[in-house]
Each structure stands twice: as structure tokens, then as C-alpha cells.
Design an enzyme around this catalytic site. Structure first.
Site, PDB file in Angstrom:
ATOM      1  N   HIS A   1      41.002  46.811  33.967  1.00 61.20           N
ATOM      2  CA  HIS A   1      41.820  46.153  34.990  1.00 61.20           C
ATOM      3  C   HIS A   1      41.205  44.784  35.319  1.00 61.20           C
ATOM      4  CE1 HIS A   1      43.795  45.284  38.773  1.00 61.20           C
ATOM      5  NE2 HIS A   1      44.680  46.214  38.472  1.00 61.20           N
TER       6      HIS A   1
ATOM      7  N   GLU B   1      49.426  42.981  32.480  1.00 65.25           N
ATOM      8  CA  GLU B   1      49.280  42.685  33.907  1.00 65.25           C
ATOM      9  C   GLU B   1      48.790  41.264  34.087  1.00 65.25           C
ATOM     10  OE1 GLU B   1      48.511  46.275  37.003  1.00 65.25           O
ATOM     11  OE2 GLU B   1      46.755  45.269  36.264  1.00 65.25           O
TER      12      GLU B   1
ATOM     13  N   GLY C   1      49.252  42.265  50.236  1.00 65.06           N
ATOM     14  CA  GLY C   1      50.598  42.741  50.522  1.00 65.06           C
ATOM     15  C   GLY C   1      51.698  41.753  50.200  1.00 65.06           C
TER      16      GLY C   1
HETATM   17  P1  PGA Z   1      50.133  45.297  42.661  1.00 66.00           P
HETATM   18  O1  PGA Z   1      48.879  45.782  41.805  1.00 66.00           O
HETATM   19  O2  PGA Z   1      51.263  46.226  42.313  1.00 66.00           O
HETATM   20  O3  PGA Z   1      49.681  45.437  44.081  1.00 66.00           O
HETATM   21  O4  PGA Z   1      50.414  43.911  42.257  1.00 66.00           O
HETATM   22  C1  PGA Z   1      49.026  46.214  40.486  1.00 66.00           C
HETATM   23  C2  PGA Z   1      47.703  46.399  39.853  1.00 66.00           C
HETATM   24  O5  PGA Z   1      46.789  45.588  40.121  1.00 66.00           O
HETATM   25  O6  PGA Z   1      47.494  47.368  39.089  1.00 66.00           O
END
Ligand code: PGA
Length: 228
Positions: free
Chosen positions: A100, A148, A157
Site C-alpha cells: 500500500h 491505487e 475524509g
Molecule cells: P480511501 O482509501 O478509500 O479512503 O481513498 C483507499 C486506500 O487507501 O486503500
């Protein structure tokens, strides 16, 4: 490849064990008699310490929810203070998030470490969910891949999702690069009840990773409803 749409809830460093169980209790009311579960697979990734208690409760309440860890040690059992190994996770989780961008950014994880984590997960039969932001990070086969983009991850938020058209372009170029024309990815970054359908509509996308919008069980259930 998974047949159901995967919805992975990444709680990050949120929720005590008590809060986690309460979340599950509230979601359970919603899932009861919800037919959508035939088409959606929920993977819940809480903190390490909530995994065992949640597994027990999921069993007792007969919930159709899988568990995933948010990380795995790149090392085997041994003198690695503070680490959680694949052997400790085996039997407890079916999936594990690896690479991540927050782990890369705050804990200095590089490609070699991510590869080692993927190897450890596979060794013990846990499916790695590898998060990638660039094609240079594409790992070998046997992982689920999450695209991502770092700047799309919600901050305090505030959602700032990627443009689905751009996501589609990136993922189709990766498919070409990998020479796997039917490969499908998960998308992560500011997924919420309002935009989930626009990502799942993409031919290249078979699921999502959800951070902020997974923290409240009502919001998470709305998101599930919009996933089917
Ligand atoms: P988010 O996070 O949905 O709050 O953007 C996703 C993630 O970091 O896995």
C-alpha cells in the site's frame, strides 16, 4: 480470478476491537436477507489485533465475510520483534494487502520488500492483494492487483477520486504490457457510494478497495448496494 465483485474494506489504523465488533453487528442487520451477496464478496481488513475476535464473531453469526490483513512480514518466524508472519496469519485470513502506498511512504517499503511479502503470503496460501501506482511495480502472477493512484486516496475524509476514463486507459495499457488482455484489476482511491458504479462499470475493473467510506457501516452498506 474471482467471479464475484470484490469489495475490500481497508480500515487502516482505525477502530478498536470493540468498535470493530460493533461495526459488524450493525452491518449484519443490513446484510440479513440482502440478495446482493450472491454477486459481491466482502473482504474486511481490520487491524491485526481485531482479526481473531472478528473471525470468531463472523463464524458465530454465520456471516459471509472474508478477512484480510493489512500487512504481512517479509520474514519467516524468528528474531524480528514486532512482526506478524505469514504462519501467524494462515487460517485467520484469506487475503493480505501488500505494498500500500502508505506503507511505502511512511514505512519505507521498497520493491524488494513488497516482493518478499508477496512470496511469504503465497507460501502460506494467503492471496496477496498488491497495491500499485505505476507499471514499474507490476508484480509477478498469483496476486490480485489494485491500481491505487496515490493522489486519489482520500485525505481526512475528503474524497478525490481518479477519473474513471483515465483509470481505464492506464489499466488497458498495463494489460497490453503484461500481454494479458483479459486481466482485471481492483481500483482504490476515494471510492464511495456515489462513484463506485462508475469504476465497476469499467471492463478492466473487477472490484474496489475502500478506505474512508468503509468506516461507517451504513455508508459501507450503501456502497455495497451500488456495487450490484
Ligand atoms: P480511501 O482509501 O478509500 O479512503 O481513498 C483507499 C486506500 O487507501 O486503500
Amino acid at each position: 480470478m474471482e467471479e464475484k465483485t470484490l469489495v475490500v474494506a481497508n480500515w487502516k489504523a482505525n477502530k478498536t476491537t470493540e468498535e470493530a465488533i460493533d461495526w459488524l453487528r450493525r452491518l449484519k442487520q443490513r446484510l440479513r436477507s440482502w440478495p446482493g451477496l450472491e454477486r459481491v464478496k466482502i473482504v474486511l481488513c481490520p487491524s491485526f489485533i481485531a482479526l481473531s475476535p472478528l473471525k470468531k464473531v463472523i463464524g458465530e453469526w454465520r456471516l459471509e465475510i472474508c478477512l484480510g490483513a493489512q500487512d504481512i512480514s517479509p520474514f519467516p518466524a524468528g528474531s524480528y520483534t514486532g512482526e506478524i508472519t505469514g504462519e501467524m496469519l494462515a487460517g485467520l485470513v484469506d487475503y493480505v494487502l501488500v505494498g500500500h502506498s502508505e506503507r511505502r511512504k511512511y514505512f519505507g517499503e521498497g520493491e524488494e520488500m513488497v516482493k518478499e511479502k508477496i512470496r511469504r503470503a503465497k507460501e502460506v496460501g494467503i492471496v496477496p492483494i498488491a497495491c500499485i501506482t505505476a507499471s514499474s511495480q507490476l508484480p509477478e502472477k498469483g496476486c490480485l492487483l489494485v491500481y491505487e493512484p496515490t493522489r486519489a486516496i482520500s485525505q481526512e475524509g475528503v474524497y478525490r477520486p481518479a477519473d474513471p476514463k483515465k483509470v481505464s486507459q492506464v489499466l488497458s495499457s498495463w494489460r497490453k504490457k503484461l500481454d494479458q488482455p483479459t486481466l482485471r484489476f481492483l481500483y482504490g482511491g476515494s471510492v464511495n457510494p456515489e462513484n463506485i458504479a462508475s469504476f465497476l462499470a469499467l471492463e478492466e475493473v473487477c472490484g474496489v478497495v475502500v478506505g474512508h467510506a468503509s468506516l461507517d457501516p451504513e455508508t459501507f452498506f450503501s456502497l455495497l448496494e451500488n456495487a450490484v
